[in-house]
Write a protein that holds these residues in place. Sequence first.
Motif, short mmCIF file in Angstrom:
data_model
loop_
_atom_site.label_atom_id
_atom_site.label_comp_id
_atom_site.label_asym_id
_atom_site.label_seq_id
_atom_site.Cartn_x
_atom_site.Cartn_y
_atom_site.Cartn_z
N GLN A 573 0.84 -1.19 0.00
CA GLN A 573 0.00 0.00 0.00
C GLN A 573 0.88 1.25 0.00
O GLN A 573 2.04 1.22 0.39
N ASP A 574 0.30 2.38 -0.43
CA ASP A 574 1.08 3.60 -0.65
C ASP A 574 1.85 4.05 0.59
O ASP A 574 2.98 4.55 0.49
N GLU A 575 1.24 3.87 1.78
CA GLU A 575 1.89 4.36 2.99
C GLU A 575 3.17 3.60 3.32
O GLU A 575 3.98 4.06 4.13
N VAL A 576 3.37 2.45 2.71
CA VAL A 576 4.58 1.67 2.95
C VAL A 576 5.81 2.42 2.46
O VAL A 576 6.91 2.24 2.98
N ALA A 577 5.64 3.28 1.46
CA ALA A 577 6.78 4.03 0.93
C ALA A 577 7.45 4.85 2.02
O ALA A 577 8.68 5.00 2.03
N ALA A 578 6.65 5.35 2.97
CA ALA A 578 7.22 6.15 4.05
C ALA A 578 7.58 5.30 5.26
O ALA A 578 8.62 5.50 5.89
N SER A 579 6.75 4.30 5.58
CA SER A 579 6.97 3.52 6.80
C SER A 579 8.05 2.46 6.64
O SER A 579 8.78 2.16 7.59
N HIS A 580 8.15 1.88 5.45
CA HIS A 580 9.14 0.81 5.21
C HIS A 580 9.75 1.02 3.82
O HIS A 580 9.46 0.26 2.88
N PRO A 581 10.60 2.04 3.65
CA PRO A 581 11.10 2.37 2.32
C PRO A 581 11.88 1.25 1.66
O PRO A 581 11.85 1.11 0.43
N GLU A 582 12.60 0.44 2.44
CA GLU A 582 13.38 -0.64 1.83
C GLU A 582 12.48 -1.69 1.21
O GLU A 582 12.77 -2.25 0.15
N ILE A 583 11.36 -2.00 1.89
CA ILE A 583 10.40 -2.95 1.33
C ILE A 583 9.72 -2.34 0.12
O ILE A 583 9.52 -3.01 -0.91
N TRP A 584 9.37 -1.09 0.19
CA TRP A 584 8.71 -0.42 -0.94
C TRP A 584 9.60 -0.42 -2.18
O TRP A 584 9.14 -0.63 -3.29
N ALA A 585 10.90 -0.20 -1.97
CA ALA A 585 11.83 -0.12 -3.09
C ALA A 585 11.84 -1.39 -3.92
O ALA A 585 12.11 -1.37 -5.13
N LYS A 586 11.53 -2.53 -3.30
CA LYS A 586 11.51 -3.80 -4.02
C LYS A 586 10.10 -4.21 -4.43
O LYS A 586 9.84 -4.46 -5.60
N ALA A 587 9.20 -4.27 -3.45
CA ALA A 587 7.90 -4.89 -3.68
C ALA A 587 6.95 -4.01 -4.48
O ALA A 587 5.91 -4.50 -4.96
N SER A 588 7.27 -2.73 -4.65
CA SER A 588 6.43 -1.88 -5.49
C SER A 588 6.78 -2.03 -6.97
O SER A 588 6.07 -1.53 -7.84
#
Length: 613
Positions: A573-588
Amino acid sequence: MNTLQIKPYLEVRKLGTTLRIGHLPPNGTEILDAPDFLTDLVALLSAPTERGAAVAHLVDAGFSPEGAEDMLAQLADAGLIGAPIPDSTRYARHLLYFDMMGLDPAEAQQVLSNATVAVVGTGGIGSNVATLLATAGVGHLILTDGDHVELSNLTRQFLYDENSVGRPKVEVAAERLNRLNSTVEITTVRAPAGPELFDKHLAQCDLAVLSADSPDELHEWIDDAARRHSFGYLAAGYLESFGAVGPLVLPGTTACYECFRDIGELEQYLEPGEKPGPNLNPGLQAGSYGPLNLIVAAMAANEVLRCLLGGDCRSAGTRLMLDSRSYRLHSEHFPRRSDCSSCGRVISDSRWSTAVQSVALEDLYESDRADASLNSVVLDPLMEQLTAVKPGAKALDYGCGTGEQVRMLASLGAQVVGFDRSTRMLDMLRQNIPDELASQVTTVAGDRLPPYEAEFDLVVCNNVLDHVADLAPVLADLRRAVRQDGTVVVTVPHPVKDGASWNRRNVRGRWQYEDLRLEHYFAEGPVTKHREGPQGDIVMDAITTHHRTVQTYFAAFRQAGFQITELYEPQPQDEVAASHPEIWAKASRIPYFLAFVLRPESTGAQSSPRASC
């Protein structure tokens, strides 16, 4: 037992009407509404007491002699009382610990006294391992090292002092260890490492600790000697800021060095069959940190003692990596290869039968279920949506692990069966189930699901099938267990990511993922995965699973009698970009999971699969 005593390591307190004995499971227990006679009995047994006196005390409290004996037997079976443990010997406190671990204290200490352990390298880790083993009473230590004490050693090698500088390490170590425990026999070998060292001096040892770091051939030499002479060995060291313990290699039982020598953090950058090139930094010098050396030495010594005493060993076939910054423990499991040219035909040794525990999957699962894991951030929101059930529904969680889905389904009012082959995971599940939900949850252990017949409204199989070599029997069990109008939700690691690895670089302490390298997507079969932590660091978690294409899963589901009604590739979900940037960088950018919603085939028209991203 003619003489009895409350276990000396158990604190006993009366809290209102509750008698609390000890603190933590499995030793601690609480007795609700404890009668006064029990409190008085505890006071009596706080010192060694003749059995007859204890029986007489209970008879005075109103018991028959037979009832008194039965009460004492119940307390003994619960591990609360037993024979007194000697408290005036050198090893008195260790004997208490052995008793607490369920061992016969005297027998355990005798096993250590009869053991021979070699320590290869008496530097920052080896010297501290030797200290712990000598003071624990290991009967014979073999110390090998060709180096002399240097001033820079004194930050972490505490057998030595300023007066030792310039002297051979093994010579000083033997002197100091003999002063610590004169009953231990110490053999010193002051020679450089080579094949003859292990064959000549380690042939009669039970276990060896390899804490030397050069030359590169050390692991080959000790591995060959271990098979020839039937001794086990444990590697212990550090890699940058990580401490490394293991793998513990037990010939014929765990993987040997040849099984895992080509598995490591460099493998993902190499072509199949390609070997890493030489180190291009001839000035390489390890940063060796005293506290980390002590932690690794303590873990290594603990594994050696547990192995000698017949306990299970976390490091058997597994490398444990401790991050000295966060204290997080990661594990890298090395499966034994049946086709290994070195150990494939080595017969298993019964000495090691209790040392190997099935920890790899449990520990990896526990790691994956951390608050900031890919599972919890990316997959769990979708699972909450797909597995919503009505109160009173019956649900099965196949491969339930530590019970996240079980707890969620029970909280919705479902009656849930959690099935797993790992009794350790089911123990963790039961500990984590709130009391108010316990009556809704049943756990079942086994290699095969019991023959349920159309019993469940919902069946969940979450990230399990990639651990299964043959899908057909598992899917047949799930098809039989679900009702004709029921639903099966299956998730697997996405086959695209499962066969790929990131090209990435570290910029100011944060990983940047540049592009994904995907090769051999259609090459199905066992693969060894290397895991990353929430911050993107390679945490050395590795386990062998089975890579399959999407087409193979589709065909297996249809063959088992299912319709595939929905397909999902969950995104964060979009809020992951701020809360978990390392996960967002891959899973998005790419899908990490693939979710199928299945329904039993009916004789009517089939619905068309619906895909969603």
